[in-house]
Write a protein that holds these residues in place. Structure first.
Motif, PDB file in Angstrom:
ATOM      1  N   GLN A 250       0.825  -1.207   0.000  1.00 16.23           N
ATOM      2  CA  GLN A 250       0.000   0.000   0.000  1.00 16.23           C
ATOM      3  C   GLN A 250       0.856   1.253   0.000  1.00 16.23           C
ATOM      4  O   GLN A 250       0.551   2.221  -0.702  1.00 16.23           O
ATOM      5  CB  GLN A 250      -0.951  -0.009   1.195  1.00 16.23           C
ATOM      6  N   TRP A 254       0.611   3.717  -3.169  1.00 14.67           N
ATOM      7  CA  TRP A 254       0.039   5.058  -3.041  1.00 14.67           C
ATOM      8  C   TRP A 254       1.090   6.156  -3.100  1.00 14.67           C
ATOM      9  O   TRP A 254       0.760   7.311  -3.404  1.00 14.67           O
ATOM     10  CB  TRP A 254      -0.793   5.154  -1.770  1.00 14.67           C
ATOM     11  N   HIS A 258      -1.086   8.551  -5.503  1.00 16.52           N
ATOM     12  CA  HIS A 258      -1.649   9.894  -5.348  1.00 16.52           C
ATOM     13  C   HIS A 258      -1.002  10.902  -6.278  1.00 16.52           C
ATOM     14  O   HIS A 258      -1.718  11.729  -6.871  1.00 16.52           O
ATOM     15  CB  HIS A 258      -1.606  10.373  -3.903  1.00 16.52           C
ATOM     16  N   TRP A 305       0.118  10.623   0.304  1.00 14.64           N
ATOM     17  CA  TRP A 305      -0.281   9.274  -0.107  1.00 14.64           C
ATOM     18  C   TRP A 305      -0.982   8.486   0.996  1.00 14.64           C
ATOM     19  O   TRP A 305      -1.887   7.706   0.738  1.00 14.64           O
ATOM     20  CB  TRP A 305       0.938   8.496  -0.613  1.00 14.64           C
ATOM     21  N   HIS A 308      -4.857   7.582   1.894  1.00 16.69           N
ATOM     22  CA  HIS A 308      -5.559   6.395   1.403  1.00 16.69           C
ATOM     23  C   HIS A 308      -5.481   5.243   2.412  1.00 16.69           C
ATOM     24  O   HIS A 308      -6.077   4.191   2.174  1.00 16.69           O
ATOM     25  CB  HIS A 308      -4.955   5.934   0.076  1.00 16.69           C
TER      26      HIS A 308
END
Length: 629
Positions: A250, A254, A258, A305, A308
């Protein structure tokens, strides 16, 4: 305005026009042809992704529906998200960039024409590669974000996620090559006098997005490589039992994901910042501040980022920082909106074209999507709304409002320059209103149904949960939106054949691309122009400011264009540009073979497939006599 004789223009045409043969079509390195190919191919991906979305909405239109099986539904929503995010939203802007950037800066081509062709071929072949998974019944099924551990070989043992990872790795080659090409072109090939302070705002947004690509894509590349090594070769990057971490995926995804939002938004806002002044008959309000806001947005994109990931249990200090950063990123976006509204408010008069209507719709949807984005920047609210249809609504208002609507505005605006014909304005107004109504019917109810508890990625739902009517409205809205896209397609096909002929500058615009015929000749500018203001076509030259037609500006002794300094765009020397070549296509095909070989468990096919790649690289880079490689 060219200042060149017929003899000179004829010589330039002979030097720059490609052979009108099948080989010449495949070998073309003309930025205008490559730009149009990007636009057409990305629009085809938009249509295919839209069909997938329509099937999803048909499944969700009523409770307990069984139009799709659960596995088919997973594959369709995964492919829909992946295609729209990666193979439509970014490449459609690359298409406009490829076509327009050399024209905006008064150049004859991109800095690396063959690399430009290679970036297109890798883009289209990577898309065909990921769609080949449908033929095997193994399309990606882990969402466009592919969260582990659900996407490792234990929970997804087929080739589904291998196609996903390899296709995206393939696409990152195209995207990185294109970004580097844009940066070198913008900072070394601007017309004399086009200093940084005089650059069109689309160049600021394209350059900012390109820098973001160069720094953000390595995180995605690393994540995809780790995922593929774990799936195929037993590595344990994301396995908590072996000391890995699922959150690593993740974070890596991200850190890329982003900034990617701004990568697919900033070039569109840059185009809007050029179109709005044209239809308002005045320069944009706060040009310098809009440029600074563009760069600031790109920088802020790297610091938000983890918003999220608020629901993953991050430390409170981390969530506080990323919450504040996520709210702060709205400031430069708000500056751009204020500049657009002030320009419209202070207009001498408004030219109400279809393009301007799409720009007004874009501002409305941008505000709605931005407000819901600020809401999700609040940690307590995000914990309640995460993984609900509220997030789906926010995402689509951002992508539809800030990417699709400016793209359609740009299509109506630059279609005359590309084709030499105007689009049908009456049909265009129908196109706008149908799409605008359809978009709001589809996505606004998603806010409500999300707040009522409907989760994302849901395959079906029971009746009586308060979602039935809203989902039906959303599905009807999706059908209306699809009709609007169909009207656009009809308008393009009709106008391409029977549209009214366009003048060189039908809108009375201010930037350099409108100073040459529509469509442009193969060499773009017979004389490299000199720029003395931000709006060169709105400025009347004085008696001592005539066009420079010296040999250094004509450059008709071969395929040449002018190179200038990066800060003030002072003339430096002439660059010799390469001719047509098939090697970019051959290299892209060789890389497709490599991706296919990587699907096999044995390492030998993969190793052998690298040999054609090396051979193509060697032939491409082998210096040609009297020509730049």
């Amino acid at each position: 305005m060219t200042g060149a004789s017929a003899v000179v223009t004829e010589r330039l045409a002979q030097q720059w026009e490609r052979p009108r043969t099948l080989r010449g079509w495949f070998a073309s390195v003309d930025h205008k042809e490559i730009g149009v190919r990007y636009l057409v191919t990305a629009f085809v991906f938009l249509l295919v992704g839209g069909i997938e979305a329509g099937m999803l909405r048909a499944q969700l239109a009523r409770p307990d529906a069984h139009i799709l099986s659960p596995e088919t539904y997973n594959q369709l929503f995964s492919m829909h998200g992946t295609i729209m995010i990666f193979w439509y939203a970014g490449p459609i802007l690359s298409g406009f960039g490829n076509y327009l950037v050399p024209l905006l800066i008064g150049s004859r081509d991109m800095a690396f024409p063959r690399l430009n062709a290679f970036s297109y071929w890798t883009f289209v072949l990577s898309g065909l590669f990921v769609y080949a998974s449908h033929a095997l019944g193994t399309a990606p099924n882990g969402g466009w974000f592919a969260y582990v551990p659900l996407t490792n070989s234990t929970f997804s043992p087929g080739l589904n996620l291998d196609f996903y990872a390899l296709a995206l790795l393939f696409l990152t080659i195209s995207t990185t090559a294109g970004a580097i090409n844009f940066l070198v072109t913008i900072f070394t090939m601007r017309a004399p006098g086009m200093s940084l302070s005089r650059m069109p705002l689309m160049l600021w947004s394209t350059a900012t997005a390109s820098v973001s690509i160069v720094f953000a894509l390595p995180a995605l590349t690393a994540a995809l490589l780790f995922l593929e090594l774990e799936r195929r070769w037993g590595f344990r990057f994301f396995d908590a039992v072996a000391g890995g971490s699922p959150l690593l995926w993740q974070h890596l995804f991200w850190v890329f994901g982003h900034p990617w939002v701004y990568i697919i938004v900033l070039p569109a806002t840059g185009m809007a910042s050029m179109m709005i002044p044209t239809f308002c008959r005045r320069p944009i309000v706060g040009h310098t501040y809009v440029a600074l806001a563009t760069v600031s947005t790109g920088l802020f994109g790297f610091g938000v980022w983890a918003h999220h990931m608020f629901a993953t249990g991050l430390p409170r200090l981390s969530t506080t920082f990323f919450s504040a950063a996520s709210m702060a990123v709205s400031i430069p976006s708000g500056m751009q909106i204020v500049a657009w509204l002030a320009t419209i408010w202070a207009a001498r008069r408004h030219v109400m074209t279809t393009s301007f209507l799409f720009l007004l719709g874009f501002i409305v949807l941008f505000v709605i999507g931005g407000v819901s984005g600020v809401m999700t920047a609040s940690v307590p609210f995000d914990l309640q709304a995460t993984d609900s249809y509220f997030i789906v609504a926010h995402l689509h208002y951002v992508l539809i409002g800030i990417n699709v609507f400016p793209v359609f505005a740009a299509a109506y605006y630059w279609f005359p320059k590309i084709t030499g014909r105007l689009m049908d304005e009456r049909l265009g107004r129908w196109n706008f209103w149908v799409m605008f109504i359809g978009a709001n019917l589809t996505f606004f109810p998603m806010h409500i149904v999300g707040l009522r508890g409907m989760p994302r990625r849901i395959y079906t739902y029971a009746p009586g949960m308060g979602w039935d009517t809203l989902n039906l409205v959303e599905s009807i809205g999706a059908a209306v939106f699809a009709v609007g896209v169909l009207l656009f397609l009809i308008n393009v096909l009709k106008s391409r054949v029977r549209g009214a002929p366009a003048e060189a500058n039908p809108w009375g615009a201010a930037s350099l691309e409108w100073s040459i015929p529509s469509p442009p000749p193969a060499y773009n500018f017979a004389v490299i122009p000199t720029v003395r203001s931000r709006d060169p076509l709105w400025e009347l030259p004085g008696p001592d400011e005539t066009t420079d037609v010296s040999p250094e500006r004509i450059l008709d002794r071969g395929r040449q264009t002018l190179r200038t300094t990066g800060l003030d765009a002072d003339p430096f020397d002439a660059m010799t540009m390469p001719r047509e070549s098939l090697w970019p296509l051959f290299l892209a095909v060789a890389l497709t073979v490599t991706c296919t070989a990587a699907l096999v468990m044995s390492p030998w096919p993969l190793l052998l497939s690298i040999l054609p790649v090396l051979a193509c690289l060697g032939c491409w880079l082998w210096p040609a006599s009297g020509e730049a490689a």
